[in-house]
Design a protein around this motif. Sequence first.
Motif: not given
Length: 161
Positions: A6-8, A87-88, A90, A94, A98, A123, A126, A128
């Motif tokens: 999981m990259p970020g 990958k999340g 949302r 996104d 993505e 979330y 949500l 960063s």
Amino acid sequence: MKVAIMPGSFDPVTKGHIDILERSSKLFDKIIAVVMVNPTKTPTFTTEERVKFLKQVTNHIPNLEVDSYLGLVADYAREKNAHTLIKGLRAVTDFEYEFQQALTNKKLNPELETLFMVTNQEYMYLSSTIVRQIAGFGGDISLFVPEKIKEEILERIIPVE
Ligand code: ADP
């Protein structure tokens, strides 16, 4: 062994990231959360801080490793012999970015599959960026980041005048 990455930016890690990491750790033998270092962007937190926060809030997940990498995620995956990127997702916002990333990564490393995990409803708003903004105005970030890293985040954020 099935390894997923999981990259970020994790600038900083939030409860939204942790939720995706917890859920995906049940589907793979090993998960690597990797802080991607991008020399063209200036993050708020250093790579070392971002790694430290991630380690602090994921030490309850036994099959999870935290790492950082300067370079392409497609190359990192090859190095780690990982064939899955997590990958999340949302919101619709996104998706386009993505989608482009997933297709590009597939070109760079055809053995790499991108899997999207839908965010926890709680979330979905949500990010960063939101955490940094709220902290900058002295707001309460306890709903968004775990208690154990909250103070350190607040100490490091320069208040907005
Ligand atoms: P951000 O977009 O918040 O700066 P990152 O670059 O650190 O996030 O994101 C790393 C991964 O975590 C991405 O796949 C992103 O979609 C996912 N992610 C971030 N926040 C959430 C959330 N609240 N719910 C689900 N996935 C998320």
